[in-house]
Write a protein that holds these residues in place. Structure first.
Motif, PDB file in Angstrom:
ATOM      1  N   LEU A   1       0.220  -1.587   0.090  1.00 33.57           N
ATOM      2  CA  LEU A   1       0.278  -0.098  -0.106  1.00 33.57           C
ATOM      3  C   LEU A   1       0.836   1.201   0.079  1.00 33.57           C
ATOM      4  CD1 LEU A   1      -2.650  -1.149   2.275  1.00 33.57           C
ATOM      5  CD2 LEU A   1      -2.908  -1.125  -0.227  1.00 33.57           C
ATOM      6  N   PHE A   2       1.673   1.269   0.596  1.00 41.34           N
ATOM      7  CA  PHE A   2       3.729   2.460   0.146  1.00 41.34           C
ATOM      8  C   PHE A   2       3.546   2.448  -1.312  1.00 41.34           C
ATOM      9  CE2 PHE A   2       6.920   3.881  -0.326  1.00 41.34           C
ATOM     10  CZ  PHE A   2       7.131   5.116   0.729  1.00 41.34           C
ATOM     11  N   PHE A   3       3.755   1.667  -2.038  1.00 43.53           N
ATOM     12  CA  PHE A   3       3.558   1.920  -3.375  1.00 43.53           C
ATOM     13  C   PHE A   3       2.363   2.147  -3.909  1.00 43.53           C
ATOM     14  CE2 PHE A   3       7.277  -0.310  -1.874  1.00 43.53           C
ATOM     15  CZ  PHE A   3       8.422   0.946  -2.180  1.00 43.53           C
ATOM     16  N   THR A   4       1.006   1.937  -3.742  1.00 41.38           N
ATOM     17  CA  THR A   4      -0.347   2.725  -3.849  1.00 41.38           C
ATOM     18  C   THR A   4       0.089   3.911  -4.924  1.00 41.38           C
ATOM     19  OG1 THR A   4      -1.198   1.111  -2.726  1.00 41.38           O
ATOM     20  CG2 THR A   4      -2.993   2.847  -4.108  1.00 41.38           C
ATOM     21  N   THR A   5      -0.979   3.676  -6.218  1.00 43.93           N
ATOM     22  CA  THR A   5      -0.884   5.824  -6.602  1.00 43.93           C
ATOM     23  C   THR A   5      -1.928   6.080  -6.590  1.00 43.93           C
ATOM     24  OG1 THR A   5      -0.325   4.633  -8.776  1.00 43.93           O
ATOM     25  CG2 THR A   5       1.130   4.616  -7.596  1.00 43.93           C
ATOM     26  N   GLN A   6      -2.114   7.450  -6.020  1.00 41.12           N
ATOM     27  CA  GLN A   6      -3.635   8.119  -7.052  1.00 41.12           C
ATOM     28  C   GLN A   6      -3.174   9.039  -8.512  1.00 41.12           C
ATOM     29  OE1 GLN A   6      -6.437   7.296  -5.085  1.00 41.12           O
ATOM     30  NE2 GLN A   6      -5.150   6.238  -4.349  1.00 41.12           N
ATOM     31  N   LEU A   7      -4.721   9.014  -9.089  1.00 43.31           N
ATOM     32  CA  LEU A   7      -3.821   9.869 -10.162  1.00 43.31           C
ATOM     33  C   LEU A   7      -5.091  10.364 -10.219  1.00 43.31           C
ATOM     34  CD1 LEU A   7      -3.026   9.743 -12.820  1.00 43.31           C
ATOM     35  CD2 LEU A   7      -4.786   8.341 -13.921  1.00 43.31           C
ATOM     36  N   LEU A   8      -5.089  11.813 -10.400  1.00 43.30           N
ATOM     37  CA  LEU A   8      -5.742  13.381  -9.874  1.00 43.30           C
ATOM     38  C   LEU A   8      -5.993  13.303 -11.650  1.00 43.30           C
ATOM     39  CD1 LEU A   8      -4.212  15.233  -6.895  1.00 43.30           C
ATOM     40  CD2 LEU A   8      -6.420  13.231  -7.178  1.00 43.30           C
ATOM     41  N   GLU A   9      -7.215  14.108 -12.237  1.00 44.64           N
ATOM     42  CA  GLU A   9      -7.065  14.986 -12.810  1.00 44.64           C
ATOM     43  C   GLU A   9      -7.461  16.510 -13.023  1.00 44.64           C
ATOM     44  OE1 GLU A   9      -8.265  12.894 -16.729  1.00 44.64           O
ATOM     45  OE2 GLU A   9     -10.324  14.324 -16.489  1.00 44.64           O
ATOM     46  N   LEU A  10      -6.702  17.994 -13.766  1.00 49.80           N
ATOM     47  CA  LEU A  10      -6.860  18.730 -13.243  1.00 49.80           C
ATOM     48  C   LEU A  10      -7.843  19.675 -14.883  1.00 49.80           C
ATOM     49  CD1 LEU A  10      -4.398  17.839 -11.987  1.00 49.80           C
ATOM     50  CD2 LEU A  10      -3.979  20.383 -11.873  1.00 49.80           C
ATOM     51  N   ASP A  11      -8.642  20.230 -14.231  1.00 53.15           N
ATOM     52  CA  ASP A  11      -9.158  21.696 -15.385  1.00 53.15           C
ATOM     53  C   ASP A  11      -8.364  22.247 -15.018  1.00 53.15           C
ATOM     54  OD1 ASP A  11     -10.270  22.879 -16.824  1.00 53.15           O
ATOM     55  OD2 ASP A  11     -12.663  22.451 -16.277  1.00 53.15           O
ATOM     56  N   THR A  12      -7.386  22.443 -16.302  1.00 57.14           N
ATOM     57  CA  THR A  12      -6.419  24.019 -15.887  1.00 57.14           C
ATOM     58  C   THR A  12      -7.143  25.518 -16.522  1.00 57.14           C
ATOM     59  OG1 THR A  12      -5.104  23.448 -17.417  1.00 57.14           O
ATOM     60  CG2 THR A  12      -4.431  22.949 -15.649  1.00 57.14           C
TER      61      THR A  12
ATOM     62  N   THR B   1      -4.437  17.661 -18.107  1.00 52.10           N
ATOM     63  CA  THR B   1      -3.450  17.515 -17.521  1.00 52.10           C
ATOM     64  C   THR B   1      -4.095  16.520 -16.556  1.00 52.10           C
ATOM     65  OG1 THR B   1      -2.761  19.900 -17.774  1.00 52.10           O
ATOM     66  CG2 THR B   1      -2.007  19.168 -16.017  1.00 52.10           C
ATOM     67  N   ARG B   2      -3.287  15.564 -15.595  1.00 51.98           N
ATOM     68  CA  ARG B   2      -3.286  14.577 -14.863  1.00 51.98           C
ATOM     69  C   ARG B   2      -1.707  14.577 -13.972  1.00 51.98           C
ATOM     70  NH1 ARG B   2      -6.040   9.860 -17.870  1.00 51.98           N
ATOM     71  NH2 ARG B   2      -7.911  11.364 -18.108  1.00 51.98           N
ATOM     72  N   LEU B   3      -2.046  13.833 -12.759  1.00 47.45           N
ATOM     73  CA  LEU B   3      -1.356  13.954 -11.593  1.00 47.45           C
ATOM     74  C   LEU B   3      -1.339  12.866 -10.954  1.00 47.45           C
ATOM     75  CD1 LEU B   3       1.230  15.264 -10.430  1.00 47.45           C
ATOM     76  CD2 LEU B   3      -0.612  16.453  -8.446  1.00 47.45           C
ATOM     77  N   LEU B   4      -0.042  11.888 -11.354  1.00 44.24           N
ATOM     78  CA  LEU B   4       0.222  10.265 -10.556  1.00 44.24           C
ATOM     79  C   LEU B   4       0.986  10.437  -9.147  1.00 44.24           C
ATOM     80  CD1 LEU B   4      -0.479   7.440 -11.326  1.00 44.24           C
ATOM     81  CD2 LEU B   4       1.667   7.821 -11.915  1.00 44.24           C
TER      82      LEU B   4
ATOM     83  N   GLU C   1       2.431  26.749 -17.590  1.00 47.41           N
ATOM     84  CA  GLU C   1       1.926  27.857 -16.687  1.00 47.41           C
ATOM     85  C   GLU C   1       1.620  26.640 -15.561  1.00 47.41           C
ATOM     86  OE1 GLU C   1       0.140  31.190 -18.371  1.00 47.41           O
ATOM     87  OE2 GLU C   1      -0.904  29.196 -19.261  1.00 47.41           O
ATOM     88  N   VAL C   2       0.517  25.773 -15.271  1.00 47.89           N
ATOM     89  CA  VAL C   2       0.653  24.418 -14.888  1.00 47.89           C
ATOM     90  C   VAL C   2       1.441  24.184 -14.557  1.00 47.89           C
ATOM     91  CG1 VAL C   2      -0.567  22.111 -14.994  1.00 47.89           C
ATOM     92  CG2 VAL C   2      -1.361  24.108 -16.105  1.00 47.89           C
ATOM     93  N   ASP C   3       3.195  23.639 -14.642  1.00 45.89           N
ATOM     94  CA  ASP C   3       4.330  23.073 -13.580  1.00 45.89           C
ATOM     95  C   ASP C   3       4.617  24.469 -12.585  1.00 45.89           C
ATOM     96  OD1 ASP C   3       5.557  21.388 -13.775  1.00 45.89           O
ATOM     97  OD2 ASP C   3       7.215  22.206 -15.028  1.00 45.89           O
TER      98      ASP C   3
ATOM     99  N   VAL D   1      -5.059  26.614  -5.299  1.00 49.35           N
ATOM    100  CA  VAL D   1      -5.295  26.762  -6.741  1.00 49.35           C
ATOM    101  C   VAL D   1      -6.572  27.306  -7.675  1.00 49.35           C
ATOM    102  CG1 VAL D   1      -3.922  25.400  -8.892  1.00 49.35           C
ATOM    103  CG2 VAL D   1      -2.745  25.610  -6.840  1.00 49.35           C
ATOM    104  N   ASP D   2      -6.649  27.903  -8.870  1.00 50.03           N
ATOM    105  CA  ASP D   2      -8.027  27.728  -9.574  1.00 50.03           C
ATOM    106  C   ASP D   2      -7.467  26.782 -10.817  1.00 50.03           C
ATOM    107  OD1 ASP D   2     -10.307  28.999 -10.017  1.00 50.03           O
ATOM    108  OD2 ASP D   2      -9.308  30.272 -11.280  1.00 50.03           O
ATOM    109  N   PHE D   3      -7.909  25.723  -9.817  1.00 51.59           N
ATOM    110  CA  PHE D   3      -7.900  24.373 -11.474  1.00 51.59           C
ATOM    111  C   PHE D   3      -9.153  22.868 -10.165  1.00 51.59           C
ATOM    112  CE2 PHE D   3      -3.263  24.386 -11.692  1.00 51.59           C
ATOM    113  CZ  PHE D   3      -3.099  25.243 -12.539  1.00 51.59           C
TER     114      PHE D   3
END
Length: 93
Positions: free
Chosen positions: A22-33, A63-66, A40-42, A85-87
């Motif tokens: 579970l330490f290595f479990t990931t979450q994926l977020l999607e951002l409306d930028t 844009t996605r954030l892993l 700019e997002v970076d 953040v305005d996303f």
């Protein structure tokens, strides 16, 4: 994952050593930028994400954030870092 654009990321968890897996479990977020460029997002997100998190753009411009090493229970804490953040941010299930 960092240097390629995979269509799918599969997270396999070993139940025999669940706490370590579970330490290595990931979450994926999607951002409306909201029309901002990837650069700019970076610039906006770099101070808010960890070195092992991966920010990327999909072919359709999303844009996605892993988030590596992040379990579902960690999401409220992680999402609070993006409070000013305005996303629009959504969790990909």
């Amino acid at each position: 994952v960092k240097n390629e654009n995979p269509d799918v990321i599969i997270n396999i968890v070993d139940a025999t050593n669940l706490s370590r897996s579970l330490f290595f479990t990931t979450q994926l977020l999607e951002l409306d930028t909201k029309g901002k460029s990837y650069k700019e997002v970076d610039t906006i997100l770099s101070p808010k994400i960890r070195a092992n998190d991966i920010l990327g753009a999909t072919e359709n411009g999303k844009t996605r954030l892993l988030l590596s090493g992040a379990a579902e229970k960690d999401l409220p804490i992680i999402l609070s870092r993006f409070g000013n953040v305005d996303f629009d941010i959504s969790v990909i299930q």
